[in-house]
Design an enzyme around this catalytic site. Structure first.
Site, short mmCIF file in Angstrom:
data_model
loop_
_atom_site.label_atom_id
_atom_site.label_comp_id
_atom_site.label_asym_id
_atom_site.label_seq_id
_atom_site.Cartn_x
_atom_site.Cartn_y
_atom_site.Cartn_z
CG ASP A 261 -1.83 -1.17 1.18
OD1 ASP A 261 -1.39 -2.54 0.83
OD2 ASP A 261 -2.87 -0.94 1.76
CG HIS B 58 -2.06 4.37 2.19
ND1 HIS B 58 -3.17 4.86 2.18
CD2 HIS B 58 -1.99 3.37 2.93
CE1 HIS B 58 -4.18 3.62 2.60
NE2 HIS B 58 -3.25 2.99 3.03
CG ASP C 265 -5.92 0.99 0.12
OD1 ASP C 265 -6.61 1.23 -0.55
OD2 ASP C 265 -5.65 0.96 1.48
CG ASN D 140 -9.52 0.10 1.97
OD1 ASN D 140 -8.52 -0.17 1.68
ND2 ASN D 140 -10.17 0.54 3.41
CG HIS D 141 -7.82 4.18 1.73
ND1 HIS D 141 -8.16 5.06 2.47
CD2 HIS D 141 -7.45 2.96 2.47
CE1 HIS D 141 -7.65 4.80 3.78
NE2 HIS D 141 -7.33 3.41 3.80
CG HIS E 119 -7.24 -4.04 3.86
ND1 HIS E 119 -7.50 -2.76 3.62
CD2 HIS E 119 -7.94 -4.77 4.71
CE1 HIS E 119 -8.54 -2.58 4.63
NE2 HIS E 119 -9.02 -3.97 5.11
#
Length: 221
Positions: free
Chosen positions: A18, A20, A47, A73-74, A182
């Site tokens: 991820d 981010h 993500d 999910n983001h 995740h």
């Protein structure tokens, strides 16, 4: 729902955890392995955005010919707030902001919406790669018990944590190995044939990048 990829005959394949919004950290890791954008491929567990100031730049990676992400999910929190049926609602907007979407206020909501519209078609829920004669699956959060069921959309693929919370070492059938993100782990972790690689880049500064052949060399050995 799923995109399948043949073997990379020209270069190497890597998988990254991820991101981010950690644009600089990602490029430091790519430079460290001598990533060649003309020959190598980079697969992401999703993500790309939230919790990091460079989320817009990271989302734009989905448009690069060498970059292949699944949606996380983001991305879907952003979708619900900007493009989905609840777009513009306080509930959807607050859910996104609470989970790290504040970068979009500085980048501009209209620009974030445009980039998300462009990026999501390149971010299926799952990918499968042929690596060293084996099959490697990628999904953001949690795969089904049987990989053949991956074609059926499931919230577990985006949000699930049942397997890791239980420490379930049952292997996913129908696939040699699956890589997920995740759930933050201190270091990459195997549970059965599922490999967890989200090492919390936004909080720890540790972004896991692993070569697919190296990963698969430990499968079935």
């Amino acid at each position: 729902m799923i995109q399948r990829h043949g073997p990379n005959e020209r270069g190497r394949d890597f998988i990254v955890g991820d991101i981010h919004g950690q644009w600089g950290l990602l490029h430091d890791r790519l430079n460290a392995v001598g990533f060649d954008r003309q020959r190598d491929r980079l697969f992401s567990v999703g993500d790309l955005i939230d919790r990091g100031a460079d989320s817009l730049q990271c989302l734009s990676l989905a448009l690069e010919p060498w970059f292949y992400a699944v949606r996380g999910n983001h991305e879907m929190l952003a979708y619900d707030a900007l493009l989905g049926e609840e777009r513009g609602s306080l509930k959807a907007r607050d859910a996104w902001m609470i989970n790290g979407g504040t970068w979009a206020l500085e980048a501009g909501l209209a620009e974030a919406q445009t980039m998300l519209q462009q990026a999501l078609p390149y971010m299926p829920y799952a990918r499968e790669i042929a690596v060293a004669g084996k099959r490697l699956g990628i999904v953001h959060a949690e795969p089904p018990a049987d990989w053949r069921d991956i074609v059926t959309p499931s919230q577990d693929q985006l949000w699930g944590r049942t397997r890791i919370r239980r420490g379930d070492e049952t292997s996913v059938s129908g696939i040699d190995a699956v890589v997920v993100g995740h759930t933050i782990v201190e270091r990459p972790l195997w549970l059965g044939n599922v490999h967890y690689i989200d090492t919390g880049a936004f909080a720890t500064g540790r972004l896991t990048l692993i070569e697919a052949r190296t990963l698969m060399s430990s499968v079935g050995s």
